[in-house]
Design a protein around this motif. Structure first.
Motif, mmCIF file in Angstrom:
data_model
loop_
_atom_site.group_PDB
_atom_site.id
_atom_site.type_symbol
_atom_site.label_atom_id
_atom_site.label_comp_id
_atom_site.label_asym_id
_atom_site.label_seq_id
_atom_site.Cartn_x
_atom_site.Cartn_y
_atom_site.Cartn_z
ATOM 1 N N MET A 1 0.827 -1.065 0.422
ATOM 2 C CA MET A 1 0.068 0.071 0.302
ATOM 3 C C MET A 1 0.870 1.101 0.271
ATOM 4 O O MET A 1 1.929 1.867 0.643
ATOM 5 N N ASP A 2 0.618 2.158 -1.015
ATOM 6 C CA ASP A 2 1.397 3.175 -1.048
ATOM 7 C C ASP A 2 0.638 4.526 -1.030
ATOM 8 O O ASP A 2 -0.518 4.665 -0.802
ATOM 9 N N GLU A 3 1.094 6.066 -1.820
ATOM 10 C CA GLU A 3 0.473 7.078 -1.306
ATOM 11 C C GLU A 3 -1.195 6.664 -2.499
ATOM 12 O O GLU A 3 -1.598 7.590 -1.894
ATOM 13 N N LYS A 4 -0.469 6.633 -3.596
ATOM 14 C CA LYS A 4 -1.407 6.447 -3.706
ATOM 15 C C LYS A 4 -2.633 5.569 -3.256
ATOM 16 O O LYS A 4 -3.974 6.535 -3.437
ATOM 17 N N ASP A 5 -2.440 4.575 -3.417
ATOM 18 C CA ASP A 5 -3.723 4.426 -2.587
ATOM 19 C C ASP A 5 -3.702 4.704 -1.352
ATOM 20 O O ASP A 5 -5.072 5.080 -0.544
ATOM 21 N N TRP A 6 -3.575 5.210 0.082
ATOM 22 C CA TRP A 6 -3.928 6.095 1.090
ATOM 23 C C TRP A 6 -4.618 7.008 0.165
ATOM 24 O O TRP A 6 -5.791 7.166 1.000
ATOM 25 N N ASN A 7 -4.048 8.168 -0.793
ATOM 26 C CA ASN A 7 -5.259 9.182 -1.110
ATOM 27 C C ASN A 7 -6.603 8.607 -1.448
ATOM 28 O O ASN A 7 -7.656 9.226 -1.751
ATOM 29 N N ALA A 8 -6.479 7.672 -2.132
ATOM 30 C CA ALA A 8 -7.479 6.746 -3.070
ATOM 31 C C ALA A 8 -8.497 6.043 -1.911
ATOM 32 O O ALA A 8 -9.517 6.437 -1.836
ATOM 33 N N ASN A 38 -7.137 -4.625 -6.258
ATOM 34 C CA ASN A 38 -5.451 -5.263 -5.458
ATOM 35 C C ASN A 38 -5.859 -4.896 -3.479
ATOM 36 O O ASN A 38 -4.814 -5.329 -3.638
ATOM 37 N N LEU A 39 -6.751 -3.665 -3.556
ATOM 38 C CA LEU A 39 -5.887 -3.300 -1.823
ATOM 39 C C LEU A 39 -7.318 -4.964 -1.620
ATOM 40 O O LEU A 39 -6.475 -5.107 -0.308
ATOM 41 N N GLU A 40 -7.784 -4.594 -1.701
ATOM 42 C CA GLU A 40 -9.216 -6.506 -1.035
ATOM 43 C C GLU A 40 -7.972 -7.396 -0.674
ATOM 44 O O GLU A 40 -7.689 -8.315 -0.219
ATOM 45 N N ASN A 41 -7.431 -7.820 -1.902
ATOM 46 C CA ASN A 41 -6.811 -9.008 -2.343
ATOM 47 C C ASN A 41 -5.223 -8.880 -1.131
ATOM 48 O O ASN A 41 -5.327 -10.432 -1.003
ATOM 49 N N GLU A 42 -5.139 -7.601 -1.515
ATOM 50 C CA GLU A 42 -3.705 -7.643 -0.459
ATOM 51 C C GLU A 42 -4.162 -7.957 0.960
ATOM 52 O O GLU A 42 -2.916 -8.733 1.780
ATOM 53 N N PHE A 43 -5.059 -7.291 1.211
ATOM 54 C CA PHE A 43 -5.512 -7.523 2.796
ATOM 55 C C PHE A 43 -6.505 -8.545 3.416
ATOM 56 O O PHE A 43 -6.715 -9.264 4.670
ATOM 57 N N GLY A 44 -6.852 -9.161 2.398
ATOM 58 C CA GLY A 44 -7.638 -10.550 2.277
ATOM 59 C C GLY A 44 -9.162 -9.846 2.486
ATOM 60 O O GLY A 44 -9.400 -11.166 3.756
ATOM 61 N N THR A 45 -9.781 -9.131 2.656
ATOM 62 C CA THR A 45 -10.824 -9.063 4.027
ATOM 63 C C THR A 45 -11.923 -7.784 2.171
ATOM 64 O O THR A 45 -11.829 -7.010 1.604
ATOM 65 N N VAL A 62 -13.176 0.399 7.128
ATOM 66 C CA VAL A 62 -12.629 2.080 8.245
ATOM 67 C C VAL A 62 -11.973 1.787 8.751
ATOM 68 O O VAL A 62 -10.994 2.765 8.530
ATOM 69 N N HIS A 63 -11.464 0.929 9.205
ATOM 70 C CA HIS A 63 -10.031 0.971 9.992
ATOM 71 C C HIS A 63 -8.937 0.908 9.037
ATOM 72 O O HIS A 63 -7.601 1.711 9.778
#
Length: 287
Positions: A1-8, A38-45, A62-63
């Motif tokens: 997870m990088d800055e672009k993901d945080w902003n998104a 991709n974020l959902e796949n990365e965190f598995g949720t 939310v977390h």
């Protein structure tokens, strides 16, 4: 997870709508959807689910939003301090400014400051003062310029004092005010309280409100066309308005003043951009 993901993830949480979020991020909807998958796949949720008209975040989502907001703040703070290490005064000054002050005072201030410190950029948020105090509390801005009295536990300095004024196209008698058409405008709660406090101090009956406008400037134009009277802060008045102006005072003769405050955290003074801007305001009180 990088800055672009945080902003998104932060902007999506604010908008609760993929279409609006993609517009703010200047990317296509498929590109945003792909990043979120991709974020959902990365965190598995599952991070969010679709509802009518938009999306709703899961507790896991939310977390992750809270984590993203924390990381954005840390990254911005790191950038600020890295720029501060350099000898020149350079970097981005993040300001939250009350709308009226931003319209009538801020441009001249920023222009003069830019001449003295040409390597400083500005990130400006404007709005009602209660919005600005929220930006300060969340550390979205380094400095806040607010109008009215707000509780703040950091540094606070009086920046500007002005009078509250009754305006009309023609000369009027103050004792006849309750009978005259009154024009209201949307504003923050502190100014409403000030106006209502003066009115109740002087009159036992309410004003005859015949018009509501969304902006102070619109209200002033209505008065200039002799459609009613209004009570406005002195900051918005110019000689070219060609209006009758009565500076207001209470029954005891005390003037009705509106105060503008500069607010910031002590830690912000470690940044050369912030420190020099505050010094500039102190050295140029009448700019």
């Amino acid at each position: 997870m990088d800055e672009k993901d945080w902003n998104a993830i932060q902007i999506l949480f604010q908008e609760k709508n993929i279409s609006r979020a993609s517009e703010r991020l200047y990317i296509s909807q498929p590109a945003l959807t792909y990043r979120l998958k991709n974020l959902e796949n990365e965190f598995g949720t599952k991070l969010f689910f679709k509802i009518k008209g938009g999306i709703e975040f899961t507790s896991e989502g939310v977390h992750l939003v809270e984590y993203a907001e924390e990381m954005i703040k840390k990254l911005q703070k790191t950038k600020d301090y890295m720029l501060n290490i350099q000898q020149d005064v350079r970097g981005t000054l993040r300001l939250g400014v009350s709308s009226n002050f931003a319209q009538y005072k801020l441009p001249k201030i920023l222009k003069s400051f830019s001449i003295q410190f040409p390597n400083v950029q500005f990130n400006i948020n404007t709005g009602w003062s209660n919005d600005i105090i929220n930006l300060l509390n969340s550390a979205t801005v380094q400095l806040g310029i607010l109008r009215g009295n707000y509780e703040w536990y950091g540094k606070k300095a009086l920046l500007h004092t002005e009078k509250l004024c009754l305006i009309s196209k023609k000369e009027i008698k103050l004792e006849a005010l309750p009978e005259l058409p009154f024009i209201n405008y949307k504003t923050d709660s502190s100014l409403k309280t000030l106006i209502n406090g003066w009115w109740h101090d002087r009159y036992s009956e309410p004003p005859f409100i015949m018009m509501e406008t969304d902006r102070l400037d619109t209200c002033k134009e209505m008065v200039k066309n002799d459609l009613g009277i209004a009570i406005v802060p002195q900051i918005c008045l110019q000689p070219s308005d060609n209006l009758q102006i009565h500076e207001l005072s209470y029954h005891d003769g005390e003037p009705v003043n509106r105060y503008t405050w500069l607010m910031y955290n002590q830690d912000s003074l470690q940044l050369s951009t912030v420190k020099n801007f505050i010094n500039f305001l102190n050295e140029n009180p009448n700019i």
